[in-house]
Design a protein around this motif. Sequence first.
Motif, PDB file in Angstrom:
ATOM      1  N   ARG A 111      -2.897  -5.850   1.689  1.00  0.00           N
ATOM      2  CA  ARG A 111      -2.883  -5.046   2.919  1.00  0.00           C
ATOM      3  C   ARG A 111      -1.627  -5.463   3.687  1.00  0.00           C
ATOM      4  O   ARG A 111      -1.594  -6.519   4.323  1.00  0.00           O
ATOM      5  CB  ARG A 111      -4.121  -5.327   3.768  1.00  0.00           C
ATOM      6  CG  ARG A 111      -5.439  -4.969   3.122  1.00  0.00           C
ATOM      7  CD  ARG A 111      -5.677  -3.463   3.129  1.00  0.00           C
ATOM      8  NE  ARG A 111      -7.038  -3.144   2.745  1.00  0.00           N
ATOM      9  CZ  ARG A 111      -8.001  -2.817   3.599  1.00  0.00           C
ATOM     10  NH1 ARG A 111      -7.752  -2.769   4.896  1.00  0.00           N
ATOM     11  NH2 ARG A 111      -9.208  -2.537   3.165  1.00  0.00           N
ATOM     12  N   ASP A 151      -2.852   2.794  -2.561  1.00  0.00           N
ATOM     13  CA  ASP A 151      -4.094   3.512  -2.290  1.00  0.00           C
ATOM     14  C   ASP A 151      -3.990   4.350  -1.029  1.00  0.00           C
ATOM     15  O   ASP A 151      -4.525   5.453  -0.966  1.00  0.00           O
ATOM     16  CB  ASP A 151      -5.245   2.507  -2.170  1.00  0.00           C
ATOM     17  CG  ASP A 151      -6.589   3.181  -2.007  1.00  0.00           C
ATOM     18  OD1 ASP A 151      -7.032   3.844  -2.967  1.00  0.00           O
ATOM     19  OD2 ASP A 151      -7.186   3.065  -0.916  1.00  0.00           O
ATOM     20  N   GLU A 152      -3.312   3.820  -0.025  1.00  0.00           N
ATOM     21  CA  GLU A 152      -3.102   4.588   1.201  1.00  0.00           C
ATOM     22  C   GLU A 152      -1.941   3.995   1.971  1.00  0.00           C
ATOM     23  O   GLU A 152      -1.619   2.816   1.843  1.00  0.00           O
ATOM     24  CB  GLU A 152      -4.363   4.602   2.077  1.00  0.00           C
ATOM     25  CG  GLU A 152      -4.864   3.244   2.490  1.00  0.00           C
ATOM     26  CD  GLU A 152      -6.138   3.347   3.311  1.00  0.00           C
ATOM     27  OE1 GLU A 152      -6.171   4.157   4.254  1.00  0.00           O
ATOM     28  OE2 GLU A 152      -7.093   2.617   3.013  1.00  0.00           O
ATOM     29  N   SER A 153      -1.298   4.834   2.777  1.00  0.00           N
ATOM     30  CA  SER A 153      -0.170   4.365   3.575  1.00  0.00           C
ATOM     31  C   SER A 153       0.020   5.291   4.762  1.00  0.00           C
ATOM     32  O   SER A 153      -0.142   6.509   4.640  1.00  0.00           O
ATOM     33  CB  SER A 153       1.105   4.331   2.729  1.00  0.00           C
ATOM     34  OG  SER A 153       2.181   3.785   3.464  1.00  0.00           O
ATOM     35  N   VAL A 154       0.348   4.703   5.903  1.00  0.00           N
ATOM     36  CA  VAL A 154       0.596   5.480   7.107  1.00  0.00           C
ATOM     37  C   VAL A 154       1.674   4.779   7.922  1.00  0.00           C
ATOM     38  O   VAL A 154       1.767   3.549   7.920  1.00  0.00           O
ATOM     39  CB  VAL A 154      -0.699   5.642   7.946  1.00  0.00           C
ATOM     40  CG1 VAL A 154      -1.216   4.303   8.438  1.00  0.00           C
ATOM     41  CG2 VAL A 154      -0.477   6.597   9.112  1.00  0.00           C
ATOM     42  N   SER A 181       0.087  -0.225   4.738  1.00  0.00           N
ATOM     43  CA  SER A 181      -0.182   0.182   3.362  1.00  0.00           C
ATOM     44  C   SER A 181      -1.251  -0.695   2.717  1.00  0.00           C
ATOM     45  O   SER A 181      -1.372  -1.884   3.029  1.00  0.00           O
ATOM     46  CB  SER A 181       1.096   0.108   2.514  1.00  0.00           C
ATOM     47  OG  SER A 181       2.114   0.919   3.057  1.00  0.00           O
ATOM     48  N   ARG A 182      -1.973  -0.090   1.791  1.00  0.00           N
ATOM     49  CA  ARG A 182      -2.988  -0.786   1.008  1.00  0.00           C
ATOM     50  C   ARG A 182      -2.686  -0.598  -0.469  1.00  0.00           C
ATOM     51  O   ARG A 182      -2.576   0.534  -0.949  1.00  0.00           O
ATOM     52  CB  ARG A 182      -4.374  -0.240   1.346  1.00  0.00           C
ATOM     53  CG  ARG A 182      -5.524  -0.882   0.567  1.00  0.00           C
ATOM     54  CD  ARG A 182      -6.836  -0.240   0.961  1.00  0.00           C
ATOM     55  NE  ARG A 182      -7.973  -0.874   0.316  1.00  0.00           N
ATOM     56  CZ  ARG A 182      -8.963  -0.211  -0.263  1.00  0.00           C
ATOM     57  NH1 ARG A 182      -8.956   1.111  -0.270  1.00  0.00           N
ATOM     58  NH2 ARG A 182      -9.960  -0.864  -0.823  1.00  0.00           N
TER      59      ARG A 182
END
Length: 207
Positions: A152, A179-182, A191-192
């Motif tokens: 993370r 897996d996800e990012s913003v 980010s993950r």
Amino acid sequence: MRKLIVAAFTSLDGVMQAPGGPEEDTDGGFAHGGWLVPHVDEAFGTAMDELFSRPFELLLGRRTYDIFAAHWPRVPADAEDAGMAALFNGVTKHVATHRPATLAWQNSRGLGEDVVAAVRELKRQDGADLLTQGSSELVQRLLATDMVDELRLLVFPVLLGKGKRLFPDAGQAAAFRLDESVASPNGILISRYLRQGEVRTGSFALE
């Protein structure tokens, strides 16, 4: 079996030393302590709330442990971060230290002489995920021995030049999946990454 999650604040050039204040960690003459603070925004707070919303136990190096132990037990009950203080005070803390008898913060346990073996054993057990905070030397050992299941990362829009870094110079090759990012309004990339098999290679060379 538990997951091991490395959660880290880093600069664009991978420095994670002393994000929260000028006197947090001045090792090596580090002069930029507190570099995280000017960038904090609502998205940062949301990411932190989500990170700590699921059951976890802390996995800490001794320096980070001492910083936390000097702060969280002293947070007043009516302070803005009293909820976080109660959470950190209550969870189990697994600490890499040569002085386990000096771990006075409640629910703290030493990892023993063989830290890597101790963490492997913790991962084999049932229970809450293991979550790192700070602890650059410990995190580098975990990355070098391929023990990390999830990253993370909160990457801040600043170059620090020198300081303690997240990734070891001679680490274990490993592939991760985003897996996800913003991106937050103040430019934090949140980010993950999930561990995903071995590193794959290819070539752009012409046949």
